[in-house]
Structures are given as C-alpha cells and as structure tokens.
Design a protein around this motif. Sequence first.
Motif, PDB file in Angstrom:
ATOM      1  N   ASN A  60       0.801  -1.228   0.000  1.00 14.53           N
ATOM      2  CA  ASN A  60       0.000   0.000   0.000  1.00 14.53           C
ATOM      3  C   ASN A  60       0.830   1.273   0.000  1.00 14.53           C
ATOM      4  N   SER A  61       2.115   1.145   0.298  1.00 12.69           N
ATOM      5  CA  SER A  61       2.942   2.353   0.287  1.00 12.69           C
ATOM      6  C   SER A  61       3.750   2.464  -1.010  1.00 12.69           C
ATOM      7  N   ARG A  62       3.519   1.516  -1.887  1.00 11.47           N
ATOM      8  CA  ARG A  62       4.242   1.546  -3.160  1.00 11.47           C
ATOM      9  C   ARG A  62       3.853   2.803  -3.944  1.00 11.47           C
ATOM     10  N   ASP A  63       4.831   3.345  -4.635  1.00 15.38           N
ATOM     11  CA  ASP A  63       4.568   4.559  -5.416  1.00 15.38           C
ATOM     12  C   ASP A  63       3.634   4.233  -6.576  1.00 15.38           C
ATOM     13  N   GLU A  64       2.501   4.905  -6.605  1.00 13.47           N
ATOM     14  CA  GLU A  64       1.577   4.745  -7.734  1.00 13.47           C
ATOM     15  C   GLU A  64       1.444   6.040  -8.505  1.00 13.47           C
ATOM     16  N   GLY A  65       2.251   7.028  -8.159  1.00 17.01           N
ATOM     17  CA  GLY A  65       2.127   8.327  -8.799  1.00 17.01           C
ATOM     18  C   GLY A  65       0.966   9.088  -8.192  1.00 17.01           C
ATOM     19  N   GLU A  66       1.055  10.389  -8.277  1.00 13.44           N
ATOM     20  CA  GLU A  66      -0.052  11.184  -7.723  1.00 13.44           C
ATOM     21  C   GLU A  66      -1.313  11.018  -8.568  1.00 13.44           C
ATOM     22  N   ALA A  67      -1.088  10.906  -9.861  1.00 12.02           N
ATOM     23  CA  ALA A  67      -2.234  10.757 -10.763  1.00 12.02           C
ATOM     24  C   ALA A  67      -1.807   9.894 -11.935  1.00 12.02           C
ATOM     25  N   VAL A  68      -2.780   9.290 -12.581  1.00 15.31           N
ATOM     26  CA  VAL A  68      -2.477   8.479 -13.752  1.00 15.31           C
ATOM     27  C   VAL A  68      -3.661   8.523 -14.717  1.00 15.31           C
ATOM     28  N   SER A  69      -3.350   8.455 -15.993  1.00 14.63           N
ATOM     29  CA  SER A  69      -4.385   8.262 -17.011  1.00 14.63           C
ATOM     30  C   SER A  69      -3.958   7.074 -17.866  1.00 14.63           C
ATOM     31  N   ARG A  70      -4.912   6.313 -18.368  1.00 13.77           N
ATOM     32  CA  ARG A  70      -4.555   5.121 -19.149  1.00 13.77           C
ATOM     33  C   ARG A  70      -5.762   4.616 -19.917  1.00 13.77           C
ATOM     34  N   LYS A  71      -5.457   3.937 -20.987  1.00 12.13           N
ATOM     35  CA  LYS A  71      -6.499   3.242 -21.731  1.00 12.13           C
ATOM     36  C   LYS A  71      -6.556   1.810 -21.229  1.00 12.13           C
ATOM     37  N   LEU A  72      -7.737   1.283 -21.205  1.00 12.83           N
ATOM     38  CA  LEU A  72      -7.897  -0.084 -20.739  1.00 12.83           C
ATOM     39  C   LEU A  72      -8.818  -0.834 -21.694  1.00 12.83           C
ATOM     40  N   SER A  73      -8.312  -1.930 -22.222  1.00 16.76           N
ATOM     41  CA  SER A  73      -9.143  -2.797 -23.065  1.00 16.76           C
ATOM     42  C   SER A  73      -9.555  -4.011 -22.248  1.00 16.76           C
ATOM     43  N   ASN A 125       3.306  -8.873 -17.437  1.00 19.18           N
ATOM     44  CA  ASN A 125       3.923  -7.694 -18.061  1.00 19.18           C
ATOM     45  C   ASN A 125       3.972  -6.508 -17.107  1.00 19.18           C
ATOM     46  N   ILE A 126       4.617  -6.730 -15.991  1.00 17.84           N
ATOM     47  CA  ILE A 126       4.831  -5.620 -15.057  1.00 17.84           C
ATOM     48  C   ILE A 126       6.143  -4.941 -15.428  1.00 17.84           C
ATOM     49  N   ASP A 127       6.047  -3.706 -15.803  1.00 16.95           N
ATOM     50  CA  ASP A 127       7.238  -2.946 -16.221  1.00 16.95           C
ATOM     51  C   ASP A 127       7.219  -1.581 -15.554  1.00 16.95           C
ATOM     52  N   GLN A 128       8.396  -0.958 -15.589  1.00 20.91           N
ATOM     53  CA  GLN A 128       8.458   0.415 -15.080  1.00 20.91           C
ATOM     54  C   GLN A 128       8.037   1.378 -16.180  1.00 20.91           C
ATOM     55  N   ILE A 129       7.071   2.203 -15.853  1.00 21.92           N
ATOM     56  CA  ILE A 129       6.652   3.262 -16.769  1.00 21.92           C
ATOM     57  C   ILE A 129       6.828   4.576 -16.036  1.00 21.92           C
ATOM     58  N   GLN A 130       7.653   5.412 -16.607  1.00 26.48           N
ATOM     59  CA  GLN A 130       7.954   6.710 -15.976  1.00 26.48           C
ATOM     60  C   GLN A 130       8.403   6.504 -14.521  1.00 26.48           C
ATOM     61  N   GLY A 131       9.133   5.412 -14.316  1.00 29.38           N
ATOM     62  CA  GLY A 131       9.720   5.150 -13.001  1.00 29.38           C
ATOM     63  C   GLY A 131       8.797   4.447 -12.025  1.00 29.38           C
ATOM     64  N   ILE A 132       7.604   4.070 -12.470  1.00 33.09           N
ATOM     65  CA  ILE A 132       6.641   3.435 -11.562  1.00 33.09           C
ATOM     66  C   ILE A 132       6.300   2.039 -12.091  1.00 33.09           C
ATOM     67  N   VAL A 175      -0.281   4.401 -20.585  1.00 28.47           N
ATOM     68  CA  VAL A 175      -0.241   4.746 -19.158  1.00 28.47           C
ATOM     69  C   VAL A 175       0.624   5.993 -18.980  1.00 28.47           C
ATOM     70  N   ASP A 176       0.082   6.967 -18.315  1.00 31.86           N
ATOM     71  CA  ASP A 176       0.775   8.255 -18.182  1.00 31.86           C
ATOM     72  C   ASP A 176       0.631   8.767 -16.751  1.00 31.86           C
TER      73      ASP A 176
END
Lengths: 435, 278
Positions: free
Chosen positions: B47-60, B227-234, B258-259
């Motif tokens: 729960n303390s993992r960095d998820e970014g303050e905000a995120v936008s993404r497309k989801l299929s 497919n867990i990868d780092q995107i923009q450091g997260i 994912v942004d």
Amino acid sequence: MVSALTCLFTPLLRAAELQSSLIASALWSGDSHNFKRQSHQFSLEPEAILRFDNRVKLTALMRLRSISFDGLAPQRVSDAAYSPLGKPLYMGNSSEFELREFYLELPSDNYYFTLGKQQVVWGKADGLKVLDIVNPQSYREFILEDFDDSRIPQWLANIETNVGEWDAQFLWIPEQSYHVLASEGGLYAPTSPLLLPQAPPVGVSVDVKAIDRPGRLLMDSDIGLRLSRFWKGWDLSLNYLYQYDNFALLYQDRSLTANGPHVTIQPQYRRTHVLGGSFSNAFDNWVLRGELAYFSDRYFLAEGLSDSDGITKGKEVSSVVGLDWTGLENTLISGQLFQSVALNRQSATVRDKSESTLSLLVNHTLLNDTLELRLIWLTNSNVGDGLMRLRVTYEWQDNLKTWASSDTFYGSEEGIFGQFDDNDRLIIGIELAFE
Amino acid sequence: MKYPRLLSCWVGILSTPFFALTGLAQEPLSNAQATLPTGGQVAAHINSRDEGEAVSRKLSIVMRDKRGKTRKRETMSYRKYYAGEKRTVIFYLAPKNIRDTAFLTYDYNTPEREDDQWLYLPALRKVRRISAADRGDYFLGTDMTYEDIKLETRVSTADFNFKTVGNCDVDGHPGLHIEGTPKTQAIARELGYSKSLSCVDRQIWMVRQSQFWDIKGALLKTVTIANIDQIQGIWTQQNINVENHKTGHSTSLSFAEVDYQSPVPDTMFTTNAIKRGL
C-alpha cells in the motif's frame, strides 16, 4: 466568400475525428388478449460525433421510424404542439424522419457551453417525472416509450460554470415545443376525465379552435437555472424554471346560438414558475433520493360547470421519494412514492386535491450482465389503477440484443392508467448496432 | 433502462489482497523463513508503493464465457490521490451498447466513512448514486467486483487480516505468499470472499497472482498479472487475467498509454464530467 470560409474551416476539420454509429431496431407487438391488433415498427438511428483537438465536440443524432399500425403511426399525434423547428418530417402514412439532436459542446476554462438541439435531464426519479420537465415529451405511446426516445429535444443554450462550491447551469430555451399527445384514433389517445373535458350532452355543438401557441422568440422563451453540489455525502440541487406548462389548457367558451348550445374550445399554454430541488445519498445497501417542485401557476380541469371557462387556477406541490436497495447480488429493488398536491384552487377540480402514485422496480442481471430481468409496477392510489411491465433482455453479442416484454394496464377507465386497459400488449424486439 | 454494474476490472484485481492456495508454487515456512515480514508488513509495503499522484490510461477489456463467446470493451480511466482520499473515474468508449457509461468513486482514507460512488447511465441520461455496500457485486459484466476495481494495486487492511504463509514464485519472480482473511463474516459476505492467497513480488511489492475463495469456501477465481514494467519510473501492470472457476467466465485487461506525468484536472472527478463523457 465560400473560399474564405473553406480556408477558415479546413484546418479545423483536419483536426477532427469522426465517430459514427447506427442502431437498427425492429419491434413486433400484439394485443395481449387476442393478438389481433399487431404492430410492426422499424427504426434507424444514425449518430455522428465530430471531435476536435481542442475538446470541441459536435453531435448529430437522427431517427427514421416506420410503424405499420395506424393507431401508433407517427403522425397520429397533436403535432401542433411541435414548434416548426422541432417537428418531425412525416413520410407517407407510417414513417417519419427526425433530427433528434444536433449540438455543439464548447468547453473553456470556466464555462461549458452546449448549444443546439438537445435533451436536458433534471432530477433523480425513475418512471414518472417531477423535475425532469425541461424538455416536453411525446405521449404517442403514453409513458411506454423509453424517456430517451419520448423526450422531445429542443433548440436551446445550456451554459454551465462553477460558482464557489456550486455547479451552476443556465438554460435559455427559445424553441417552444410542448407535450405531444396521441390524437383521436391513436391507440393511446387520452380519454380519462382527469385529462380531458368530457363530451357535452347531446345537442351541444363543439368547435375546437387551433392551438394558440406562444410565438415570441425572446419573451416566450423558457429560462432555467440549476445549482448543484456535493455536500457531506449528499448530492443536492436547487432548480428553477420559468416555462410554459407543456400541457395545453382547453379553455371553454359556452354560448347559446341560434342552433342551440355551443361550446368553443381554445387550447392555450400558460406560464408557471417552478421552484424545486433534489437530493440523494447512500447508506449501507440503501440509496435515498428525492425531488420536490413547487408550481406557482397551475391550471386544472374544473369540476362540472363550476368554472365559466372550464379551467381552474391554483398552485401545485409535486414530490417523489425513492429508496433503492441493492442487498442482493446484481439486483436492484427500488420503490418510489410520487405525490401531487393542488393548492389554492379557485373552484372545484376534477382531480383530487392530493394524488399519489407508487412505483416498484426490480431489476436483476445474470450471466455477466448479458441477461436482464426487469419488473416495473406503477399504481395510482386515488383511482386504484395501474400498469405492470415485465421485460427480459438478452445480449447475444456486443451489438445484438433481443427482448420480450409485456405491458398490462388495469383499473378504472377513468384513471390515468386504466384508460388504456384495452391496450395491453406483448412485444418482441431486436436491436443491432453498427460502428 | 439497464443498471449495469460497471466497471471493469482492472484495477482491483491486481492489487488485491487476496490470495490463493493452489496454483501458486508455495514453499512451507522454515525456521529461516520465520523472519519473513508479517502479512501486515507485506500489506503495508504494497500500500505504500509509489503509484504516482495521478495516472491516465487506456484499458481494453475482453470477456469470455465458457463457450468462448467474447465481448470487448474500450475504456479510459483516470485516478488521482488527494490528501484524504483517492478518486477514480472510468469512461466507457466502446462498443456502442455501453459507450458513454461512466463510473466515479471517491475512496476515503478513513475506514468509518463509506466511499461515494456514482454511475452515469446514458440510456437514462442520469447520474445515479450507487451504494458503496455493493462493492462485492460484479462490475459491468466483468469478473471483477467494484471493490477490486477501487483498490487497484492496493490491499484493504481495513477488511482483511493478512498472514505470511511462505515463499512463492510466479514465472521466475520470487515472492511471499500472504493469506487474507476477512475480519468479520459481514465483510466476507459483503465482498463475496472468505479467503485470499496472493503471491507478492518482494522486490517491487506487487501482487503477481491471487486466488479467491467464495464465502462457502470454494475456489472462486484466479487473478494473474503479467507484463509488469516500469513506466515513468513506476512499476505498472499491463495485463491482468481473471478466471472465474465457478462460471467458466474470464476477463482479460490490457493497459495502454499509461501516463503518470500529464496533469489530470480535478474537474475530471465530478458528476458533471461523467455526464459529459470524453
């Protein structure tokens, strides 16, 4: 000039993305009792949305509809209630084409403009309306059509902004269209004495004048204002509307002529202020919601000959309280109590001072939402009449669904629902979407 | 007039606190492992993992029934953290039969305050308030519940007690197996889970696989994150598969675009926004 406009708009259009879709649907309905009276309906609803880079959006929605049964034909309505701008184009005896919606959405930092022909929906109620009265409605099929289809979109300006913690919506509605009722010969033409003056005695002649429509662009516009906010878990709104009551008032002029007694009926529209509000909140498995509206100038059918013109002025308070329960998985059970109280009536009225209608909705989905079962029951407690609606819908694919439904009226023919007791029906429908 | 259970999935699943017994490679707890972090500590890491303050993404979203029939959904979602709450909004973009449906939720940090949720139903043209107690209901025909979606990659320590039960491995990624048990029977009934077992990657503190049991103790579903990868450091999951063992139905989620860096305006998380759509 043309080339200048082309130069101006070409870059804009290049930046646009077009999204289009088409819904085709067909219905077969028949009389529940003997299936003798059958209707076939086919409709096409193309929609196009043009999105520009700057979040500007242009939406156009059309409807082409053809109905085989004369009693439900599109033109079997009081089409004088439509403004010239809003009237469908009738084709032959059974078809119509209508520009349902055509509006431009213009967002800016502080404002959101929606300009054009559109629907504006207020309120929290299902099935019956208290605050959802901005747009008029077609009663060609009484209240059996989905509101999305029966609501009559109007040309209007819809401007939204923020005022402190409140969201403000301002409406300017210059187009004057009103409720459209099934006309004589229509399957759902009203006959209840609660809605229409009763036929005069034998020997009295009747003359119905053309409807007296307000026609001034500015002075006869409707104006609306809604303030809404989220406050400590509550969704709240305050609503104000200055509008022409969407039902035509049938003023009577009784006279004695050389040929005997005569009644001239002059349909007119009258203005009213509407002041109201709505609320909703969730508590555990329950959602409480409601609406209240006060009408400053209401006109009711007068009882007997107590009023010289057959219409009595008064005021009205209308309300609905609803309770939704979702304690069972994938199930919604919702009850509502609608009430209308007529105040300060100048003479006796056909309707009761207080009228109540109860509604019950049970909705259950199965098979990952592909199968939906729904029951809607409406009953008027003054007359004791009502309407029971059952529907089963199955979604075969994302773009294909079918359904079977029944609509059953019961009760006294003097009631709002009971007047259509002979019109119970079974329906089978199919809808196909293309993108 | 349809009252869909919206949402999709994605989110929750992943994160969920749940766990499984079977299917995951599990090793018994040895003395050396007795020093493994406790379930509570693992949950805290998640729960303390960095998820970014905000995120936008497309989801299929692809849903398959046991006969192989598939249904597809395209959505756009936004999530933003505020001082005392997390706000999430999901807009359905396609297909036509569900387009313009949108779901908005305010998830409060204080457990005693119920979440606030709204659903925009285009057929009604109304935003409906929905009860947060429906969180165990399935979201818009998917195999994820509202709660799964709301949690995203987190776990609910308000609802579950977590216990580390051993080591595990998913596709070569070593992890810790944590078992979650609802704190009360009422919570179990509300969520529809009597137990969960999750393999948590101990390097990035993300759940890689979970299993859930229904309130009768039968294995209900398996959630696999790929497919867990780092995107923009997260660290970001890009694929989630949920298989419902009782119905044979499954849901696959794929994230794209994912942004975490572009600003997400506060006005996106309003009932006006879900009414207007994208």
